[in-house]
Design a protein around this motif. Structure first.
Motif, PDB file in Angstrom:
ATOM      1  N   ALA A  52       1.057  -0.920  -0.050  1.00 56.26           N
ATOM      2  CA  ALA A  52       0.256  -0.128  -0.302  1.00 56.26           C
ATOM      3  C   ALA A  52       0.868   0.720  -0.080  1.00 56.26           C
ATOM      4  N   VAL A  53       2.070   1.331   0.500  1.00 59.46           N
ATOM      5  CA  VAL A  53       3.052   2.012   0.627  1.00 59.46           C
ATOM      6  C   VAL A  53       3.556   2.450  -0.873  1.00 59.46           C
ATOM      7  N   TYR A  54       4.269   1.796  -1.706  1.00 63.05           N
ATOM      8  CA  TYR A  54       4.447   1.813  -2.892  1.00 63.05           C
ATOM      9  C   TYR A  54       3.458   1.650  -3.575  1.00 63.05           C
ATOM     10  N   SER A  55       2.313   1.073  -3.522  1.00 58.90           N
ATOM     11  CA  SER A  55       0.996   1.935  -4.570  1.00 58.90           C
ATOM     12  C   SER A  55       0.911   3.542  -5.116  1.00 58.90           C
ATOM     13  N   GLU A  56       1.193   4.479  -3.733  1.00 55.44           N
ATOM     14  CA  GLU A  56       1.047   5.616  -4.265  1.00 55.44           C
ATOM     15  C   GLU A  56       1.847   5.407  -5.332  1.00 55.44           C
ATOM     16  N   MET A  57       3.196   5.213  -5.856  1.00 54.24           N
ATOM     17  CA  MET A  57       3.826   5.488  -6.651  1.00 54.24           C
ATOM     18  C   MET A  57       2.916   6.083  -8.116  1.00 54.24           C
ATOM     19  N   GLY A  58       1.895   4.278  -8.010  1.00 51.32           N
ATOM     20  CA  GLY A  58       1.286   4.167  -9.312  1.00 51.32           C
ATOM     21  C   GLY A  58       0.340   4.559  -9.287  1.00 51.32           C
ATOM     22  N   ASN A  59      -0.249   5.380  -8.616  1.00 52.80           N
ATOM     23  CA  ASN A  59      -1.450   5.593  -8.610  1.00 52.80           C
ATOM     24  C   ASN A  59      -2.811   6.038  -9.397  1.00 52.80           C
ATOM     25  N   SER A  60      -3.229   5.219  -9.690  1.00 49.79           N
ATOM     26  CA  SER A  60      -4.685   4.737 -10.664  1.00 49.79           C
ATOM     27  C   SER A  60      -5.223   6.945 -11.094  1.00 49.79           C
ATOM     28  N   ASP A  61      -5.467   6.969 -10.231  1.00 50.20           N
ATOM     29  CA  ASP A  61      -5.915   8.718 -10.105  1.00 50.20           C
ATOM     30  C   ASP A  61      -4.735   9.135 -11.500  1.00 50.20           C
ATOM     31  N   GLU A  62      -3.656   8.918 -11.207  1.00 53.64           N
ATOM     32  CA  GLU A  62      -2.777   8.995 -12.536  1.00 53.64           C
ATOM     33  C   GLU A  62      -2.120  10.544 -12.046  1.00 53.64           C
ATOM     34  N   SER A  63      -1.821  10.829 -10.522  1.00 53.33           N
ATOM     35  CA  SER A  63      -1.587  12.076  -9.993  1.00 53.33           C
ATOM     36  C   SER A  63       0.086  12.000  -9.579  1.00 53.33           C
ATOM     37  N   THR A  64       0.607  10.923  -9.219  1.00 50.75           N
ATOM     38  CA  THR A  64       2.099  10.699 -10.068  1.00 50.75           C
ATOM     39  C   THR A  64       2.492   9.766 -10.525  1.00 50.75           C
ATOM     40  N   TYR A  65       3.185   8.621 -10.453  1.00 51.99           N
ATOM     41  CA  TYR A  65       4.257   8.435 -11.658  1.00 51.99           C
ATOM     42  C   TYR A  65       3.103   7.830 -13.519  1.00 51.99           C
ATOM     43  N   SER A  66       2.097   7.553 -13.105  1.00 48.90           N
ATOM     44  CA  SER A  66       0.841   7.034 -14.387  1.00 48.90           C
ATOM     45  C   SER A  66       1.167   8.167 -15.127  1.00 48.90           C
ATOM     46  N   ARG A  67       1.337   9.339 -14.994  1.00 55.29           N
ATOM     47  CA  ARG A  67       0.854  10.731 -15.677  1.00 55.29           C
ATOM     48  C   ARG A  67       2.081  11.644 -15.622  1.00 55.29           C
ATOM     49  N   PHE A  68       0.845  12.181 -13.819  1.00 60.29           N
ATOM     50  CA  PHE A  68       1.864  13.280 -13.731  1.00 60.29           C
ATOM     51  C   PHE A  68       2.806  13.982 -13.791  1.00 60.29           C
ATOM     52  N   LEU A  69       3.793  13.331 -12.767  1.00 57.54           N
ATOM     53  CA  LEU A  69       4.956  12.742 -11.839  1.00 57.54           C
ATOM     54  C   LEU A  69       5.930  12.704 -13.033  1.00 57.54           C
ATOM     55  N   SER A  70       5.755  12.226 -14.294  1.00 57.88           N
ATOM     56  CA  SER A  70       6.188  11.315 -15.409  1.00 57.88           C
ATOM     57  C   SER A  70       6.092  12.356 -16.991  1.00 57.88           C
ATOM     58  N   LEU A  71       5.239  13.654 -16.738  1.00 61.06           N
ATOM     59  CA  LEU A  71       5.017  13.789 -18.017  1.00 61.06           C
ATOM     60  C   LEU A  71       4.979  15.187 -17.309  1.00 61.06           C
ATOM     61  N   GLU A  72       3.718  15.591 -17.076  1.00 66.47           N
ATOM     62  CA  GLU A  72       3.443  17.547 -16.795  1.00 66.47           C
ATOM     63  C   GLU A  72       4.301  18.007 -16.008  1.00 66.47           C
ATOM     64  N   ALA A  73       4.641  17.118 -15.049  1.00 68.24           N
ATOM     65  CA  ALA A  73       5.169  18.249 -14.212  1.00 68.24           C
ATOM     66  C   ALA A  73       6.772  18.724 -13.653  1.00 68.24           C
ATOM     67  N   PRO A  74       7.812  17.437 -14.819  1.00 67.26           N
ATOM     68  CA  PRO A  74       9.448  18.080 -15.192  1.00 67.26           C
ATOM     69  C   PRO A  74       8.802  18.680 -16.564  1.00 67.26           C
ATOM     70  N   SER A  75       7.668  18.946 -16.650  1.00 69.25           N
ATOM     71  CA  SER A  75       7.549  19.568 -18.788  1.00 69.25           C
ATOM     72  C   SER A  75       7.686  20.948 -18.183  1.00 69.25           C
ATOM     73  N   ALA A  76       7.367  22.408 -19.278  1.00 68.65           N
ATOM     74  CA  ALA A  76       8.438  21.903 -19.861  1.00 68.65           C
ATOM     75  C   ALA A  76       9.516  22.317 -19.658  1.00 68.65           C
ATOM     76  N   ASN A  77      10.647  21.353 -19.908  1.00 66.89           N
ATOM     77  CA  ASN A  77      11.739  22.586 -20.471  1.00 66.89           C
ATOM     78  C   ASN A  77      12.617  22.592 -21.595  1.00 66.89           C
ATOM     79  N   ASP A  78      14.328  22.793 -21.474  1.00 72.37           N
ATOM     80  CA  ASP A  78      14.767  22.830 -22.720  1.00 72.37           C
ATOM     81  C   ASP A  78      14.731  21.379 -23.819  1.00 72.37           C
ATOM     82  N   GLU A  79      14.258  20.475 -23.124  1.00 72.82           N
ATOM     83  CA  GLU A  79      14.481  19.328 -23.856  1.00 72.82           C
ATOM     84  C   GLU A  79      12.576  18.605 -24.528  1.00 72.82           C
ATOM     85  N   GLN A  80      11.501  19.309 -23.673  1.00 77.62           N
ATOM     86  CA  GLN A  80      10.340  18.597 -24.287  1.00 77.62           C
ATOM     87  C   GLN A  80       9.239  19.597 -23.607  1.00 77.62           C
TER      88      GLN A  80
END
Length: 536
Positions: A52-80
């Motif tokens: 359950a602790v690990y689960s928050e890394m891939g939360n199905s509400d897409e607010s962590t690494y499912s989409r937000f922390l992988s794409l939106e959070a680290p953008s935009a920058n000089d690479e993407q």
């Protein structure tokens, strides 16, 4: 009633039956109705609580690494960047403290921390073996520290809460200085590293291992060195990276592209990949809901769902494309060299013209390598948190800092990564791939920064790297004249480019306040001891 991040723990154990973060580790489900007072008795129950602790890394509400922390959070920058920039988004720098993705990310990270705290407080009640308890304790301790690492990186001073919430009454907790948060992170990760097993004991990259913890300690110390202005942390970063290198457990994969094919196909590369967020299934009839959406959000646009729908929402900048030298194989894997006829992956590929460098699609993960039935939006591709090439580059950076300039070891670590990028033997000197010898400390750091961008492109690290180097705003504002001079003015959405005006949006919008995210408005309204970051 509305709740801040603090009083969510009482519901933690009631939700365990639908949570699993490490799909190859936990195959059984815990009881459906449980309470903290009667739980945590067996090793299986402790394991379920850990998952359950690990689960928050891939939360199905897409607010962590499912989409937000992988794409939106680290953008935009000089690479993407997000190619349209028409909507409110973190990546467009036009959001405010009430922005839902931001609120949900904050909430989920603190939920993970609360779950870790509850487990740590109750673990000694268990009848499990001492060895099992110590291993689970170490993982929970590390995960709590990692969630704080994300929080302090994006928000700066944050409440440091090391005990679980048992009441909805005490929600007024003030922010802890970032230096103290980093100190706690390093202390907890160090304690965990001493106990953790190697990933060869797990057979997968989903659970944190001894060498992954050491590699993450190198990263944390580099960030602390930059964000806190504490040069002493470079020595620790070098030591931790060297510990991974000397373990004999890790090596560079001979084929760069295979790393990311494996992540889509659920193949574990225990040598190159130290730690990943594991995702499972496609969301169709899947009880666990540990599914990602970054794979369908990225990619070369394809509307034929039978072979893997991809939106192509994020594109590479021309600056990123031009970073790669002639013969660097990573460029045409990371950045699409073609589009599909009619956005249908079953039809002919249309190569980009050599002169077309702005707005090419990010293609590092390609859904065609998934080995399960396709669902439109969701898939099982794992997200990389730490790779061995990153460890080598972190060592090279820290070694350069510690020694006042690059050493033979600095050059070797950097050049091994570069040689692999060119498809060459990593231990053979190359006049094509190797970086220029005789560089000063400053020149080598510049070389290292560019190499990190090439090697780790689109893996969510660039923005935080720019922040720790203190160059984020300079780089972002420097993109404006580059885009104005180089990027075509007209859009060509059929091949990924939405025009100069859309491309300029994030770089025009970004300002001093964006060095940190705002504390979510929900937290400000409920926690009377909370203060807001400057500019928000």
């Amino acid at each position: 009633m509305k709740k801040s991040f603090l009083p969510k723990t009482l519901g933690l154990l009631l939700g365990l039956s639908c949570l699993s973060s490490c799909k190859d580790f936990l195959n059984t489900l815990p009881e459906s109705t449980i309470a903290p007072q009667t739980y945590y008795k067996t090793e299986a129950q402790l394991t379920a609580a850990l998952m359950a602790v690990y689960s928050e890394m891939g939360n199905s509400d897409e607010s962590t690494y499912s989409r937000f922390l992988s794409l939106e959070a680290p953008s935009a920058n000089d690479e993407q960047l997000l190619r349209s920039n028409a909507a409110v988004a973190v990546s467009a720098y036009n959001f405010d403290p009430s922005y839902a993705n931001l609120v949900n990310c904050w909430t989920d990270l603190y939920e993970g921390i609360n779950r870790a705290n509850a487990l740590l407080e109750n673990i000694d009640k268990s009848q499990a073996s001492a060895a099992a308890k110590e291993q689970i304790r170490a993982e929970a301790l590390f995960l709590r520290a990692y969630y704080y690492f994300i929080l302090v990186g994006y928000w700066g001073d944050v409440p440091l809460k090391l005990s679980s919430t048992t009441s909805a009454q005490n929600v007024n907790i003030s922010r802890t200085p970032a230096a103290d948060v980093y100190a706690q992170i390093i202390n907890d990760m160090t304690s965990a590293e001493a106990v953790l097993k190697n990933n060869t004991d797990w057979g997968n990259t989903g659970r944190i291992s001894k060498t992954a913890a050491a590699g993450m300690l190198a990263r944390v110390n580099l960030h602390a060195a930059g964000r806190l202005g504490d040069a002493s942390k470079y020595t620790a970063a070098r030591t931790w990276a060297l510990k991974v290198m000397n373990s004999g457990l890790h090596a560079l994969s001979s084929d760069y592209s295979q790393i990311f094919k494996n992540e889509s196909a659920d193949i574990y590369d225990l040598k190159e990949c130290l730690w990943e967020v594991e995702f499972n299934g496609n969301g169709v009839g899947n009880v666990y809901r540990e599914i990602e959406r970054f794979g369908s959000t990225l990619g070369i646009p394809n509307n034929n769902e039978t072979v893997g729908f991809m939106q192509g929402q994020y594109v590479a900048t021309g600056v990123q494309f031009q970073r790669y030298g002639t013969g660097d194989l990573r460029r045409d894997w990371n950045i699409a060299p073609f589009t599909y006829t009619g956005q249908d992956a079953t039809k002919a590929q249309i190569p980009y013209a050599a002169t077309y460098v702005w707005g090419r699609y990010i293609a590092k993960w390609r859904r065609q390598y998934q080995t399960i039935a396709f669902a439109k939006n969701f898939g099982p591709t794992n997200w990389p948190l730490l790779r061995y090439s990153d460890v080598l580059l972190m060592f090279a950076e820290a070694d350069n800092e510690v020694n006042g300039g690059p050493t033979t070891d600095s050059y070797l670590a950097l050049n091994q990564v570069r040689r692999r990028g060119y498809g060459l033997p990593i231990n053979t000197v190359s006049t094509v791939a190797d970086t220029r010898a005789g560089q000063s400390k400053a020149d080598f750091l510049t070389t290292l920064k560019d190499e990190r961008a090439r090697e780790l492109a689109f893996e969510g690290l660039r923005k935080l790297d720019l922040l720790r180097w203190g160059t984020f705003l300079t780089v972002m504002k420097g993109m404006v004249p580059i885009i104005t001079a180089q990027a075509p003015s007209a859009s060509n959405s059929g091949i990924g480019y939405y025009g100069r005006a859309a491309t300029l949006v994030p770089y025009n919008n970004v300002s001093q306040r964006d060095l940190l995210w705002p504390i979510p408005s929900t937290e400000i309204s409920l926690n009377k001891s909370m203060t807001q970051n400057t500019g928000w």
